[in-house]
Motif scaffolding. Structure first.
Motif, PDB file in Angstrom:
ATOM      1  N   THR A   1       0.943  -1.141  -0.001  1.00 57.34           N
ATOM      2  CA  THR A   1      -0.035   0.035   0.088  1.00 57.34           C
ATOM      3  C   THR A   1       0.964   1.173   0.195  1.00 57.34           C
ATOM      4  OG1 THR A   1      -1.471  -1.132   1.212  1.00 57.34           O
ATOM      5  CG2 THR A   1      -1.856   1.192   1.247  1.00 57.34           C
ATOM      6  N   VAL A   2       0.499   1.968  -1.009  1.00 51.82           N
ATOM      7  CA  VAL A   2       1.443   3.361  -1.091  1.00 51.82           C
ATOM      8  C   VAL A   2       0.612   4.595  -1.006  1.00 51.82           C
ATOM      9  CG1 VAL A   2       3.258   2.026  -2.184  1.00 51.82           C
ATOM     10  CG2 VAL A   2       1.672   3.386  -3.629  1.00 51.82           C
ATOM     11  N   THR A   3       1.207   5.697  -0.764  1.00 51.75           N
ATOM     12  CA  THR A   3       0.505   7.025  -0.985  1.00 51.75           C
ATOM     13  C   THR A   3       0.697   7.688  -2.385  1.00 51.75           C
ATOM     14  OG1 THR A   3       1.198   7.614   1.166  1.00 51.75           O
ATOM     15  CG2 THR A   3       0.360   9.465  -0.279  1.00 51.75           C
ATOM     16  N   ARG A   4      -0.402   7.924  -2.950  1.00 48.77           N
ATOM     17  CA  ARG A   4      -0.496   8.513  -4.488  1.00 48.77           C
ATOM     18  C   ARG A   4      -0.997  10.043  -4.595  1.00 48.77           C
ATOM     19  NH1 ARG A   4      -2.153   5.933  -9.052  1.00 48.77           N
ATOM     20  NH2 ARG A   4      -1.488   3.900  -9.360  1.00 48.77           N
ATOM     21  N   GLU A   5      -0.201  10.772  -5.317  1.00 52.19           N
ATOM     22  CA  GLU A   5      -0.861  12.019  -5.576  1.00 52.19           C
ATOM     23  C   GLU A   5      -2.114  12.102  -6.402  1.00 52.19           C
ATOM     24  OE1 GLU A   5       3.184  12.520  -3.950  1.00 52.19           O
ATOM     25  OE2 GLU A   5       2.456  11.279  -5.549  1.00 52.19           O
ATOM     26  N   LEU A   6      -2.269  11.176  -7.298  1.00 42.18           N
ATOM     27  CA  LEU A   6      -3.285  10.820  -8.304  1.00 42.18           C
ATOM     28  C   LEU A   6      -3.959   9.595  -8.226  1.00 42.18           C
ATOM     29  CD1 LEU A   6      -4.304  12.978 -10.598  1.00 42.18           C
ATOM     30  CD2 LEU A   6      -2.835  11.369 -11.993  1.00 42.18           C
ATOM     31  N   GLY A   7      -5.205   9.337  -8.066  1.00 39.71           N
ATOM     32  CA  GLY A   7      -5.875   8.084  -8.320  1.00 39.71           C
ATOM     33  C   GLY A   7      -5.598   7.475  -9.714  1.00 39.71           C
ATOM     34  N   SER A   8      -5.593   5.940  -9.696  1.00 41.70           N
ATOM     35  CA  SER A   8      -5.257   5.148 -10.694  1.00 41.70           C
ATOM     36  C   SER A   8      -6.313   5.307 -11.831  1.00 41.70           C
ATOM     37  CB  SER A   8      -5.390   3.692 -10.133  1.00 41.70           C
ATOM     38  OG  SER A   8      -6.690   3.326  -9.686  1.00 41.70           O
ATOM     39  N   ASP A   9      -7.444   5.688 -11.692  1.00 41.28           N
ATOM     40  CA  ASP A   9      -8.533   6.141 -12.622  1.00 41.28           C
ATOM     41  C   ASP A   9      -8.146   7.503 -13.621  1.00 41.28           C
ATOM     42  OD1 ASP A   9      -9.412   7.569 -10.525  1.00 41.28           O
ATOM     43  OD2 ASP A   9     -11.299   7.369 -10.871  1.00 41.28           O
ATOM     44  N   TYR A  10      -7.267   8.368 -13.059  1.00 37.50           N
ATOM     45  CA  TYR A  10      -7.020   9.336 -13.756  1.00 37.50           C
ATOM     46  C   TYR A  10      -6.039   9.127 -15.015  1.00 37.50           C
ATOM     47  CZ  TYR A  10      -9.212  12.266 -10.335  1.00 37.50           C
ATOM     48  OH  TYR A  10     -10.235  12.969  -9.624  1.00 37.50           O
ATOM     49  N   LEU A  11      -6.429   9.367 -16.098  1.00 35.55           N
ATOM     50  CA  LEU A  11      -5.566   8.830 -17.325  1.00 35.55           C
ATOM     51  C   LEU A  11      -5.368   9.894 -18.242  1.00 35.55           C
ATOM     52  CD1 LEU A  11      -7.708   5.487 -18.265  1.00 35.55           C
ATOM     53  CD2 LEU A  11      -5.332   5.793 -17.113  1.00 35.55           C
ATOM     54  N   TRP A  12      -5.875  11.295 -18.063  1.00 32.87           N
ATOM     55  CA  TRP A  12      -5.729  12.264 -18.889  1.00 32.87           C
ATOM     56  C   TRP A  12      -5.401  13.564 -18.159  1.00 32.87           C
ATOM     57  CZ3 TRP A  12      -9.571   8.564 -19.662  1.00 32.87           C
ATOM     58  CH2 TRP A  12      -9.546   7.743 -20.725  1.00 32.87           C
ATOM     59  N   PHE A  13      -4.921  14.567 -18.981  1.00 35.17           N
ATOM     60  CA  PHE A  13      -4.781  15.998 -18.291  1.00 35.17           C
ATOM     61  C   PHE A  13      -4.665  16.963 -19.341  1.00 35.17           C
ATOM     62  CE2 PHE A  13      -0.385  14.635 -18.252  1.00 35.17           C
ATOM     63  CZ  PHE A  13       0.303  15.550 -18.802  1.00 35.17           C
ATOM     64  N   THR A  14      -4.949  18.111 -19.266  1.00 34.50           N
ATOM     65  CA  THR A  14      -4.743  19.256 -19.962  1.00 34.50           C
ATOM     66  C   THR A  14      -3.978  20.310 -19.404  1.00 34.50           C
ATOM     67  OG1 THR A  14      -7.030  19.751 -20.021  1.00 34.50           O
ATOM     68  CG2 THR A  14      -6.612  18.873 -21.765  1.00 34.50           C
ATOM     69  N   GLY A  15      -3.309  21.174 -19.905  1.00 38.42           N
ATOM     70  CA  GLY A  15      -2.644  22.271 -19.187  1.00 38.42           C
ATOM     71  C   GLY A  15      -3.326  23.668 -19.952  1.00 38.42           C
ATOM     72  N   ASP A  16      -3.349  24.440 -18.981  1.00 39.44           N
ATOM     73  CA  ASP A  16      -3.754  25.932 -19.534  1.00 39.44           C
ATOM     74  C   ASP A  16      -2.682  26.909 -19.321  1.00 39.44           C
ATOM     75  OD1 ASP A  16      -3.422  26.708 -16.764  1.00 39.44           O
ATOM     76  OD2 ASP A  16      -5.550  26.723 -16.425  1.00 39.44           O
ATOM     77  N   GLY A  17      -1.562  26.410 -19.446  1.00 35.19           N
ATOM     78  CA  GLY A  17      -0.198  27.199 -19.323  1.00 35.19           C
ATOM     79  C   GLY A  17       0.266  27.627 -17.927  1.00 35.19           C
ATOM     80  N   ILE A  18      -0.711  27.535 -17.159  1.00 34.42           N
ATOM     81  CA  ILE A  18      -0.433  27.854 -15.585  1.00 34.42           C
ATOM     82  C   ILE A  18      -0.325  26.399 -14.805  1.00 34.42           C
ATOM     83  CG2 ILE A  18      -0.955  28.942 -13.601  1.00 34.42           C
ATOM     84  CD1 ILE A  18      -2.344  31.036 -15.602  1.00 34.42           C
ATOM     85  N   LYS A  19      -1.499  25.528 -15.292  1.00 33.89           N
ATOM     86  CA  LYS A  19      -1.644  24.524 -14.302  1.00 33.89           C
ATOM     87  C   LYS A  19      -2.149  23.520 -15.258  1.00 33.89           C
ATOM     88  CE  LYS A  19      -4.190  22.815  -9.947  1.00 33.89           C
ATOM     89  NZ  LYS A  19      -3.097  22.020  -9.775  1.00 33.89           N
ATOM     90  N   ASN A  20      -1.963  22.155 -14.853  1.00 34.43           N
ATOM     91  CA  ASN A  20      -2.306  20.960 -15.307  1.00 34.43           C
ATOM     92  C   ASN A  20      -3.618  20.506 -14.721  1.00 34.43           C
ATOM     93  OD1 ASN A  20      -0.539  20.438 -17.538  1.00 34.43           O
ATOM     94  ND2 ASN A  20       1.014  19.647 -16.092  1.00 34.43           N
ATOM     95  N   HIS A  21      -4.679  20.221 -15.448  1.00 36.27           N
ATOM     96  CA  HIS A  21      -6.052  19.836 -14.880  1.00 36.27           C
ATOM     97  C   HIS A  21      -6.111  18.228 -15.501  1.00 36.27           C
ATOM     98  CE1 HIS A  21      -6.909  23.913 -14.240  1.00 36.27           C
ATOM     99  NE2 HIS A  21      -6.228  24.069 -15.478  1.00 36.27           N
ATOM    100  N   PHE A  22      -6.223  17.356 -14.390  1.00 34.90           N
ATOM    101  CA  PHE A  22      -6.270  15.960 -14.533  1.00 34.90           C
ATOM    102  C   PHE A  22      -7.591  15.298 -14.541  1.00 34.90           C
ATOM    103  CE2 PHE A  22      -2.192  17.039 -13.160  1.00 34.90           C
ATOM    104  CZ  PHE A  22      -1.325  16.121 -13.676  1.00 34.90           C
ATOM    105  N   ARG A  23      -7.840  14.420 -15.366  1.00 33.61           N
ATOM    106  CA  ARG A  23      -9.370  13.772 -15.444  1.00 33.61           C
ATOM    107  C   ARG A  23      -9.270  12.354 -15.473  1.00 33.61           C
ATOM    108  NH1 ARG A  23      -8.288  16.845 -20.182  1.00 33.61           N
ATOM    109  NH2 ARG A  23      -8.845  15.144 -21.479  1.00 33.61           N
ATOM    110  N   THR A  24     -10.552  11.996 -15.218  1.00 37.30           N
ATOM    111  CA  THR A  24     -10.614  10.271 -15.395  1.00 37.30           C
ATOM    112  C   THR A  24     -11.371  10.219 -16.908  1.00 37.30           C
ATOM    113  OG1 THR A  24     -13.030  10.714 -14.151  1.00 37.30           O
ATOM    114  CG2 THR A  24     -10.916  10.215 -12.755  1.00 37.30           C
ATOM    115  N   THR A  25     -12.141  11.038 -17.320  1.00 32.30           N
ATOM    116  CA  THR A  25     -12.740  10.723 -18.743  1.00 32.30           C
ATOM    117  C   THR A  25     -11.859  11.652 -19.785  1.00 32.30           C
ATOM    118  OG1 THR A  25     -14.274  12.457 -18.311  1.00 32.30           O
ATOM    119  CG2 THR A  25     -14.916  10.143 -17.778  1.00 32.30           C
TER     120      THR A  25
END
Length: 164
Positions: A139-163
């Motif tokens: 068992t480990v600590t994660r910064e992102l759940g295993s169902d997050y497979l995509w992300f987009t960035g807006d030039g300032i921050k990345n936004h992670f998504r499950t769909t």
């Protein structure tokens, strides 16, 4: 192995070791406790873990993180690493780290010529270590759940998504 390959391998190992030394000097998370040794009639055993990544995998991830989140906080960089590894574990994507980061139109931040900084390599190795332990049943600590497979960035921050 050619002379160039040997030099590249030595540089990669040196970067990984320097990143590990740097990371250990920071306020690092405690490492999981290995299974205690047992005495089986004079024969001591210790749990052995399988390793699911190579130095080349770590370098490819670090280059991707540099391109996708190089100027972002450490937590967001770790999230990019987890997103890559989540794809490796998902049957809809290639089953190798290099296959995931080099897939066309997936990680626009990956370039073979991008630098590998000690700070980003430290983040990469930390997450790879925890992912590896997780794949070995820990068992480990994660910064992102295993169902997050995509992300987009807006030039300032990345936004992670499950769909998608």
């Amino acid at each position: 192995m050619s002379k160039r390959q040997a030099v590249c391998l030595l540089i990669t190992v040196a970067l990984i070791l320097s990143a590990a030394v740097w990371w250990r000097s920071m306020d690092a998370r405690p490492e999981p406790t290995p299974e205690p040794e047992r005495d089986w009639g004079g024969i001591k055993t210790v749990k052995v873990y399988d390793v699911y990544y190579t130095p080349e995998d770590a370098e490819a991830i670090a280059k991707t993180v540099w391109g996708e989140a190089g100027g972002c906080p450490r937590e967001e960089q770790a999230q990019v690493v987890w997103c890559i590894l989540n794809r490796v574990d998902d049957s809809r994507f290639p089953d190798s780290i290099l296959g995931v980061v080099t897939s066309p139109s997936q990680f626009h931040g990956y370039r073979p010529g991008f630098p590998v900084t000690p700070e980003i390599m430290a983040v990469t190795m930390d997450v790879l270590y925890r992912w590896n332990m997780e794949k070995n049943g820990e068992t480990v600590t994660r910064e992102l759940g295993s169902d997050y497979l995509w992300f987009t960035g807006d030039g300032i921050k990345n936004h992670f998504r499950t769909t998608y």
